[in-house]
Design a protein around this motif. Structure first.
Motif, PDB file in Angstrom:
ATOM      1  N   ASP A  29       0.831  -1.214   0.000  1.00  0.00           N
ATOM      2  CA  ASP A  29       0.000   0.000   0.000  1.00  0.00           C
ATOM      3  C   ASP A  29       0.863   1.261   0.000  1.00  0.00           C
ATOM      4  O   ASP A  29       2.087   1.206   0.133  1.00  0.00           O
ATOM      5  CB  ASP A  29      -0.974  -0.013   1.171  1.00  0.00           C
ATOM      6  CG  ASP A  29      -0.308  -0.068   2.531  1.00  0.00           C
ATOM      7  OD1 ASP A  29       0.911   0.183   2.641  1.00  0.00           O
ATOM      8  OD2 ASP A  29      -1.017  -0.358   3.507  1.00  0.00           O
ATOM      9  N   GLN A  30       0.207   2.403  -0.146  1.00  0.00           N
ATOM     10  CA  GLN A  30       0.925   3.666  -0.233  1.00  0.00           C
ATOM     11  C   GLN A  30       1.689   3.977   1.047  1.00  0.00           C
ATOM     12  O   GLN A  30       2.794   4.522   0.999  1.00  0.00           O
ATOM     13  CB  GLN A  30      -0.036   4.817  -0.579  1.00  0.00           C
ATOM     14  CG  GLN A  30       0.671   6.113  -0.930  1.00  0.00           C
ATOM     15  CD  GLN A  30       1.529   5.980  -2.181  1.00  0.00           C
ATOM     16  OE1 GLN A  30       1.055   5.535  -3.225  1.00  0.00           O
ATOM     17  NE2 GLN A  30       2.804   6.361  -2.091  1.00  0.00           N
ATOM     18  N   GLU A  31       1.137   3.617   2.184  1.00  0.00           N
ATOM     19  CA  GLU A  31       1.837   3.876   3.443  1.00  0.00           C
ATOM     20  C   GLU A  31       3.191   3.155   3.479  1.00  0.00           C
ATOM     21  O   GLU A  31       4.210   3.733   3.870  1.00  0.00           O
ATOM     22  CB  GLU A  31       0.984   3.466   4.640  1.00  0.00           C
ATOM     23  CG  GLU A  31       1.681   3.718   5.961  1.00  0.00           C
ATOM     24  CD  GLU A  31       0.863   3.285   7.171  1.00  0.00           C
ATOM     25  OE1 GLU A  31       1.301   3.626   8.282  1.00  0.00           O
ATOM     26  OE2 GLU A  31      -0.164   2.605   7.013  1.00  0.00           O
ATOM     27  N   ARG A  32       3.212   1.891   3.064  1.00  0.00           N
ATOM     28  CA  ARG A  32       4.466   1.118   3.039  1.00  0.00           C
ATOM     29  C   ARG A  32       5.462   1.781   2.078  1.00  0.00           C
ATOM     30  O   ARG A  32       6.660   1.900   2.367  1.00  0.00           O
ATOM     31  CB  ARG A  32       4.194  -0.327   2.617  1.00  0.00           C
ATOM     32  CG  ARG A  32       5.413  -1.225   2.671  1.00  0.00           C
ATOM     33  CD  ARG A  32       5.103  -2.656   2.239  1.00  0.00           C
ATOM     34  NE  ARG A  32       3.959  -3.225   2.929  1.00  0.00           N
ATOM     35  CZ  ARG A  32       4.009  -3.781   4.145  1.00  0.00           C
ATOM     36  NH1 ARG A  32       5.146  -3.837   4.801  1.00  0.00           N
ATOM     37  NH2 ARG A  32       2.923  -4.289   4.685  1.00  0.00           N
ATOM     38  N   ILE A  33       4.979   2.221   0.922  1.00  0.00           N
ATOM     39  CA  ILE A  33       5.837   2.874  -0.064  1.00  0.00           C
ATOM     40  C   ILE A  33       6.398   4.177   0.500  1.00  0.00           C
ATOM     41  O   ILE A  33       7.598   4.460   0.361  1.00  0.00           O
ATOM     42  CB  ILE A  33       5.058   3.108  -1.380  1.00  0.00           C
ATOM     43  CG1 ILE A  33       4.744   1.757  -2.041  1.00  0.00           C
ATOM     44  CG2 ILE A  33       5.842   4.021  -2.321  1.00  0.00           C
ATOM     45  CD1 ILE A  33       3.757   1.833  -3.182  1.00  0.00           C
ATOM     46  N   ASN A  34       5.566   4.959   1.157  1.00  0.00           N
ATOM     47  CA  ASN A  34       6.022   6.223   1.742  1.00  0.00           C
ATOM     48  C   ASN A  34       7.063   5.984   2.830  1.00  0.00           C
ATOM     49  O   ASN A  34       8.056   6.717   2.920  1.00  0.00           O
ATOM     50  CB  ASN A  34       4.853   7.017   2.304  1.00  0.00           C
ATOM     51  CG  ASN A  34       3.932   7.546   1.222  1.00  0.00           C
ATOM     52  OD1 ASN A  34       4.276   7.597   0.045  1.00  0.00           O
ATOM     53  ND2 ASN A  34       2.731   7.935   1.619  1.00  0.00           N
ATOM     54  N   LEU A  35       6.847   4.979   3.665  1.00  0.00           N
ATOM     55  CA  LEU A  35       7.814   4.670   4.714  1.00  0.00           C
ATOM     56  C   LEU A  35       9.148   4.238   4.121  1.00  0.00           C
ATOM     57  O   LEU A  35      10.220   4.609   4.611  1.00  0.00           O
ATOM     58  CB  LEU A  35       7.266   3.585   5.643  1.00  0.00           C
ATOM     59  CG  LEU A  35       6.123   4.016   6.567  1.00  0.00           C
ATOM     60  CD1 LEU A  35       5.479   2.802   7.234  1.00  0.00           C
ATOM     61  CD2 LEU A  35       6.628   5.006   7.607  1.00  0.00           C
ATOM     62  N   ILE A  63       3.864   3.525  -7.900  1.00  0.00           N
ATOM     63  CA  ILE A  63       4.379   2.158  -7.916  1.00  0.00           C
ATOM     64  C   ILE A  63       5.391   2.004  -6.783  1.00  0.00           C
ATOM     65  O   ILE A  63       5.987   2.976  -6.328  1.00  0.00           O
ATOM     66  CB  ILE A  63       5.034   1.788  -9.262  1.00  0.00           C
ATOM     67  CG1 ILE A  63       6.215   2.716  -9.579  1.00  0.00           C
ATOM     68  CG2 ILE A  63       4.004   1.784 -10.385  1.00  0.00           C
ATOM     69  CD1 ILE A  63       7.028   2.317 -10.805  1.00  0.00           C
ATOM     70  N   ALA A  64       5.570   0.776  -6.335  1.00  0.00           N
ATOM     71  CA  ALA A  64       6.566   0.473  -5.303  1.00  0.00           C
ATOM     72  C   ALA A  64       7.966   0.614  -5.876  1.00  0.00           C
ATOM     73  O   ALA A  64       8.206   0.350  -7.057  1.00  0.00           O
ATOM     74  CB  ALA A  64       6.367  -0.948  -4.786  1.00  0.00           C
ATOM     75  N   HIS A  65       8.888   1.029  -5.037  1.00  0.00           N
ATOM     76  CA  HIS A  65      10.297   1.019  -5.409  1.00  0.00           C
ATOM     77  C   HIS A  65      10.687  -0.438  -5.697  1.00  0.00           C
ATOM     78  O   HIS A  65      10.249  -1.359  -5.001  1.00  0.00           O
ATOM     79  CB  HIS A  65      11.168   1.500  -4.242  1.00  0.00           C
ATOM     80  CG  HIS A  65      10.838   2.844  -3.699  1.00  0.00           C
ATOM     81  ND1 HIS A  65       9.697   3.101  -2.957  1.00  0.00           N
ATOM     82  CD2 HIS A  65      11.515   4.004  -3.772  1.00  0.00           C
ATOM     83  CE1 HIS A  65       9.697   4.367  -2.595  1.00  0.00           C
ATOM     84  NE2 HIS A  65      10.785   4.940  -3.071  1.00  0.00           N
ATOM     85  N   GLY A  66      11.549  -0.635  -6.684  1.00  0.00           N
ATOM     86  CA  GLY A  66      12.040  -1.988  -6.937  1.00  0.00           C
ATOM     87  C   GLY A  66      12.740  -2.568  -5.715  1.00  0.00           C
ATOM     88  O   GLY A  66      12.571  -3.739  -5.376  1.00  0.00           O
ATOM     89  N   PRO A 102       6.621  -3.464 -12.691  1.00  0.00           N
ATOM     90  CA  PRO A 102       6.431  -2.731 -11.438  1.00  0.00           C
ATOM     91  C   PRO A 102       5.252  -3.256 -10.633  1.00  0.00           C
ATOM     92  O   PRO A 102       4.313  -3.837 -11.171  1.00  0.00           O
ATOM     93  CB  PRO A 102       6.186  -1.296 -11.896  1.00  0.00           C
ATOM     94  CG  PRO A 102       5.674  -1.425 -13.290  1.00  0.00           C
ATOM     95  CD  PRO A 102       6.299  -2.661 -13.862  1.00  0.00           C
ATOM     96  N   VAL A 103       5.346  -3.020  -9.325  1.00  0.00           N
ATOM     97  CA  VAL A 103       4.247  -3.349  -8.415  1.00  0.00           C
ATOM     98  C   VAL A 103       3.434  -2.076  -8.228  1.00  0.00           C
ATOM     99  O   VAL A 103       3.882  -1.106  -7.622  1.00  0.00           O
ATOM    100  CB  VAL A 103       4.780  -3.860  -7.062  1.00  0.00           C
ATOM    101  CG1 VAL A 103       3.628  -4.100  -6.083  1.00  0.00           C
ATOM    102  CG2 VAL A 103       5.601  -5.126  -7.253  1.00  0.00           C
ATOM    103  N   ILE A 104       2.251  -2.067  -8.792  1.00  0.00           N
ATOM    104  CA  ILE A 104       1.358  -0.909  -8.688  1.00  0.00           C
ATOM    105  C   ILE A 104       0.782  -0.868  -7.281  1.00  0.00           C
ATOM    106  O   ILE A 104       0.418  -1.906  -6.714  1.00  0.00           O
ATOM    107  CB  ILE A 104       0.254  -0.977  -9.763  1.00  0.00           C
ATOM    108  CG1 ILE A 104       0.904  -0.877 -11.147  1.00  0.00           C
ATOM    109  CG2 ILE A 104      -0.791   0.107  -9.554  1.00  0.00           C
ATOM    110  CD1 ILE A 104      -0.018  -1.134 -12.304  1.00  0.00           C
ATOM    111  N   THR A 105       0.729   0.332  -6.726  1.00  0.00           N
ATOM    112  CA  THR A 105       0.232   0.508  -5.366  1.00  0.00           C
ATOM    113  C   THR A 105      -1.121  -0.168  -5.187  1.00  0.00           C
ATOM    114  O   THR A 105      -2.008  -0.034  -6.027  1.00  0.00           O
ATOM    115  CB  THR A 105       0.126   2.011  -5.042  1.00  0.00           C
ATOM    116  OG1 THR A 105       1.408   2.594  -5.261  1.00  0.00           O
ATOM    117  CG2 THR A 105      -0.309   2.238  -3.613  1.00  0.00           C
TER     118      THR A 105
END
Length: 154
Positions: A29-35, A63-66, A102-105
Motif C-alpha cells: 500500500d501507499q503507506e508502506r511505499i512512503n515509509l 508504484i513500489a520502489h524496486g 512494477p508493483v502498482i500501489t
C-alpha cells in the motif's frame, strides 16, 4: 502450503530442485511505499506523489520502489521455511536478479521459492534459492533471481 521445517543439512539437501513453498499474499500500500521512501531518501514522484502519478504515469498510479519489492524477501521467506539447529544465517548474495514489472500501489505480492543448489562447505550449508515475487493476477513476476544464504548448523 504449510511452512517447511528443516533441522539439518541433509534434510535441506533432500529438497534440491523442489519448490520449497509460497508465502501469503501481502498488499503493497501507499503507506508502506512512503515509509520506504523516507527510509531510503528516495522520494521520486512515481512512488510518492499520488495525484501526479494518476495524471503523468503510464500506470495511472504510484508504484513500489524496486528495492522495496526486494526488501520484502526476508519477511516473506520466513513464512515459507523454518530452519532449526543453526547458529547463524547470513545473506551471501544475489544473482541473475531481474525486475520484470512494477508493483502498482495496492497490488498484492507473494514469494515463491525453489532450492536451486546446496553445498556443504565444512559444516556451512551454502544454499542458492531461486525466487520469484509474483503479483496477484499477473503472469509476469515483479522480481526474480537467485538468493544465496549461508546456514551455520550446530
Amino acid at each position: 502450503m504449510a511452512k517447511l521445517v528443516i533441522n539439518s543439512y541433509d534434510e535441506f539437501a533432500a529438497h534440491l530442485g523442489e519448490v520449497l513453498g509460497a508465502s501469503d499474499w501481502l498488499e503493497v500500500d501507499q503507506e508502506r511505499i512512503n515509509l520506504f521512501a523516507d527510509a531510503t531518501l528516495d522520494h521520486q514522484w512515481i512512488h510518492v506523489d499520488v495525484e501526479r502519478a494518476k495524471e503523468e504515469s503510464q500506470f495511472h498510479s504510484t508504484i513500489a520502489h524496486g528495492y522495496l519489492t526486494l526488501s520484502l524477501i526476508p519477511y516473506l521467506w520466513d513464512q515459507i521455511i523454518e530452519v532449526n539447529n543453526i547458529k547463524m544465517l547470513v545473506n551471501y548474495g544475489m544473482d541473475k536478479m531481474k525486475f520484470g514489472q512494477p508493483v502498482i500501489t495496492g497490488s498484492k505480492v507473494r514469494l515463491v521459492t525453489t532450492l536451486h543448489s546446496i553445498q556443504n562447505l565444512r559444516g556451512i550449508a551454502k544454499t542458492e534459492i531461486a525466487f520469484k515475487i509474483e503479483i496477484e493476477g499477473q503472469r509476469k513476476p515483479a522480481l526474480e533471481g537467485i538468493a544465496s544464504f549461508l546456514y551455520y548448523f550446530n
